[in-house]
Design an enzyme around this catalytic site. Structure first.
Site, short mmCIF file in Angstrom:
data_model
loop_
_atom_site.label_atom_id
_atom_site.label_comp_id
_atom_site.label_asym_id
_atom_site.label_seq_id
_atom_site.Cartn_x
_atom_site.Cartn_y
_atom_site.Cartn_z
N ARG A 15 0.79 -1.23 0.00
CA ARG A 15 0.00 0.00 0.00
C ARG A 15 0.83 1.29 0.00
NH1 ARG A 15 -3.82 -1.69 4.79
NH2 ARG A 15 -2.13 -3.19 5.06
N ASP A 102 7.40 -1.87 11.24
CA ASP A 102 6.68 -0.69 10.76
C ASP A 102 5.92 0.03 11.88
OD1 ASP A 102 4.70 -2.51 11.28
OD2 ASP A 102 3.81 -2.48 9.29
C1 UD1 Z 1 -0.39 -8.65 11.41
C2 UD1 Z 1 -1.06 -9.64 12.35
C3 UD1 Z 1 -2.35 -9.02 12.88
C4 UD1 Z 1 -2.05 -7.71 13.55
C5 UD1 Z 1 -1.28 -6.79 12.63
C6 UD1 Z 1 -0.80 -5.59 13.40
C7 UD1 Z 1 -0.52 -11.84 11.49
C8 UD1 Z 1 -0.99 -13.02 10.73
N1 UD1 Z 1 -1.38 -10.86 11.63
O1 UD1 Z 1 -1.27 -8.48 10.32
O2 UD1 Z 1 -2.97 -9.89 13.79
O3 UD1 Z 1 -3.27 -7.10 13.94
O4 UD1 Z 1 -0.12 -7.45 12.09
O5 UD1 Z 1 -0.25 -4.64 12.51
O6 UD1 Z 1 0.61 -11.85 11.97
N2 UD1 Z 1 6.14 -10.00 7.43
C9 UD1 Z 1 7.25 -10.76 7.14
N3 UD1 Z 1 7.12 -11.90 6.43
C10 UD1 Z 1 5.91 -12.32 5.97
C11 UD1 Z 1 4.78 -11.54 6.27
C12 UD1 Z 1 4.92 -10.40 7.00
O7 UD1 Z 1 8.36 -10.40 7.52
O8 UD1 Z 1 5.87 -13.38 5.33
C13 UD1 Z 1 6.30 -8.79 8.21
C14 UD1 Z 1 5.86 -7.54 7.50
O9 UD1 Z 1 6.93 -6.96 6.78
C15 UD1 Z 1 5.40 -6.65 8.64
C16 UD1 Z 1 4.91 -7.65 9.68
O10 UD1 Z 1 5.49 -8.88 9.34
O11 UD1 Z 1 6.45 -5.92 9.20
C17 UD1 Z 1 3.40 -7.76 9.69
O12 UD1 Z 1 2.98 -8.19 8.42
P1 UD1 Z 1 1.68 -7.64 7.74
O13 UD1 Z 1 1.50 -8.27 6.43
O14 UD1 Z 1 1.65 -6.15 7.80
O15 UD1 Z 1 0.59 -8.25 8.73
P2 UD1 Z 1 -0.88 -7.76 8.94
O16 UD1 Z 1 -1.72 -8.33 7.89
O17 UD1 Z 1 -0.89 -6.30 9.12
CA CA Z 2 0.52 -4.46 9.01
#
Ligand code: UD1
Ligand code: CA
Length: 459
Positions: A15, A102
């Site tokens: 986004r 983040d």
């Molecule tokens: C995640 C949480 C959600 C919470 C939210 C808070 C999960 C499944 N969900 O959702 O419950 O309310 O954060 O902001 O964890 N990342 C990786 N590798 C991956 C996927 C993500 O390093 O394979 C990192 C992203 O870069 C980010 C963080 O993990 O820094 C969170 O990932 P994001 O995709 O933003 O999770 P949300 O869907 O926001």
């Molecule tokens: Ca997030």
């Protein structure tokens, strides 16, 4: 209990719609990830591991010494990311503190309290939000104990109505975390391994999970430019409040932008519309603004800068700059010097008490003590190929509209006539004038008027 820290930063940040990895977008002059790593470092972890993926090279290049990186490729979800980190770490029994990359408003104390641990197999941070859309919801049982975290995409209507959300920060007992990660699958709407499923797994295996409610502002995650701007506003306010507490006068915090790396002394005054960036330092009694932009600049005590842009410069004590000056890298103004209205300088030193009051360009120049550089003076420092220096001696007087064609040296106390194009060195104490003699034609105005009258009579 000792702990290791895992920072999740492999996600794409779709986004943001930007080639720059999300965690490198800046809040108050620093990448979001740098703010997070500060808070993490303050908890005193044994090791800190950043999980990188999208834009991994850029993210790795930004890491401070002592922080490790591991690559998650492809990105199989937050649970998978933690698995990759644990594989990188190897054996150990420290607790694992997980933080997303983040959350640039995270405060050290909050994370430290989480890292301290407790008896539970896991502790999660939560926040109660007016609009919980997009977050994982914290589901509690009738006894108030946490049962699970359910993602937005997997939640039913009743769960979606829950206002308490998971903010993505956790402390786990290492063995329980590893066991749970091995036990959970990818059976969810996104087909990913969710770290959040660890919570439900632990509870289902009779290992209670603690939840600690945190401030929704500081745990806010940035997902787009709206969130980035919001986080920037909060960080800037905190920075200004800290400086105001130290005795800095900030006339209008709403329009004052002070980056994290800036240092201010008590007794500094910032007028509205001031931007202080990079490695800028302002000493006691200096006044900046209104409407000025300073980057990587030192301003010494009692100096005054207004309506100006100053980058990579040193502004000495009691110096006056502006209005409407542009001071570029390598400019050094000694005590009591002046760079006045519409003056541009680059790589130029102006010695104590010397003045450049109006409409001048000085590049690659040195101005001696007490010298005066008249309005409209220009150092012609560039011949289209190379740059050359101009030296102006102490007590010299450069007449208005002098062109100093570099390389050229004006001796001490020498004078140049107004409007001169100076192409050769001028000896100390001499006057150099380069212009054609003035002619005077008597009675010209009357003859001109008569000629005009004749033309009109003919028409
Ligand atoms: C995640 C949480 C959600 C919470 C939210 C808070 C999960 C499944 N969900 O959702 O419950 O309310 O954060 O902001 O964890 N990342 C990786 N590798 C991956 C996927 C993500 O390093 O394979 C990192 C992203 O870069 C980010 C963080 O993990 O820094 C969170 O990932 P994001 O995709 O933003 O999770 P949300 O869907 O926001
Ligand atoms: Ca997030």
């Amino acid at each position: 209990m000792a702990h290791i820290a895992v920072v999740l930063a492999a996600g794409k940040g779709t986004r943001m719609r930007s080639a720059l990895p999300k965690v490198l977008h800046e809040v108050a002059g620093r990448p979001m990830l740098a703010w997070v790593l500060d808070a993490v470092a303050a908890t005193g972890p044994q090791r800190t591991i950043v999980v990188v993926g999208h834009g991994g090279d850029q993210v790795m290049a930004s890491l401070p010494p002592g922080v490790e990186a591991c690559v998650q490729e492809p990105q199989g979800g937050t649970g998978h990311a933690v698995e990759v980190a644990l594989a990188h770490v190897g054996d150990g029994d420290e607790d694992v503190v997980v933080v997303p990359g983040d959350v640039p408003l995270l405060r050290e104390d909050t994370l430290a309290a989480l890292a301290q641990g407790g008896e539970a197999a896991a502790t999660i941070l939560t926040a109660v939000l007016g609009d919980p859309t997009g977050y994982g919801r914290v589901v509690r049982g009738e006894d108030g104990q946490v049962k699970a975290v359910v993602e937005q995409t997997d939640a039913d209507a009743e769960t979606l109505a829950i206002a308490e959300v998971n903010v993505g920060m956790y402390r786990f007992r290492r063995a329980d975390l590893a066991e749970a990660l091995a036990g959970i699958g990818v059976d969810n709407a996104q087909g990913e391994k969710y770290l959040t499923d660890v919570v439900g797994w632990l509870v289902a295996h009779d290992r209670p999970v603690e939840a600690v409610e945190a401030d929704p502002v500081e745990t806010m995650g940035v997902n787009d430019h709206v969130g980035l701007a919001r986080a920037g506003r909060v960080r800037r306010r905190w920075i200004l409040e800290r400086w105001m507490g130290d005795g800095v006068a900030v006339d209008d915090p709403e329009t004052t932008y002070v980056d994290a790396g800036v240092t201010l002394a008590p007794g500094v005054r910032l007028h509205p519309g001031v931007h202080l960036k990079g490695d800028t330092r302002v000493e006691a009694g200096a006044e900046i603004g209104p409407d000025s932009y300073l980057e990587d600049t030192v301003v010494e005590s009692g100096a005054k800068i207004w309506y100006s842009v100053v980058r990579g410069a040193r502004v000495g004590p009691d110096v006056q700059v502006g209005p409407y000056a542009s001071l570029r890298p390598g400019t050094v103004l000694a005590r009591g010097a002046k760079a006045g209205t519409f003056v541009e300088m680059k790589n130029t030193t102006v010695a104590e008490g010397a003045k450049v009051p109006h409409l001048s360009y000085l590049g690659d120049a040195a101005v001696g003590e007490r010298a005066n550089v008249g309005a409209g003076t220009i150092t012609c420092n560039y011949d289209g190929y190379d740059k050359y220096r101009t030296e102006i001696g102490a007590d010299a007087f450069i007449g208005s509209d002098t062109m100093l064609v570099a390389p050229v040296t004006i001796g001490e106390a020498a004078v140049t006539g107004a409007g001169s194009v100076i192409t050769r060195d001028v000896a100390p104490g001499a006057l150099a004038v380069e212009r054609s003699p003035q002619r005077e034609i008597p009675g010209y105005a009357a003859r001109r008027a008569a000629r005009k009258a004749t033309h009109e009579a003919e028409d």
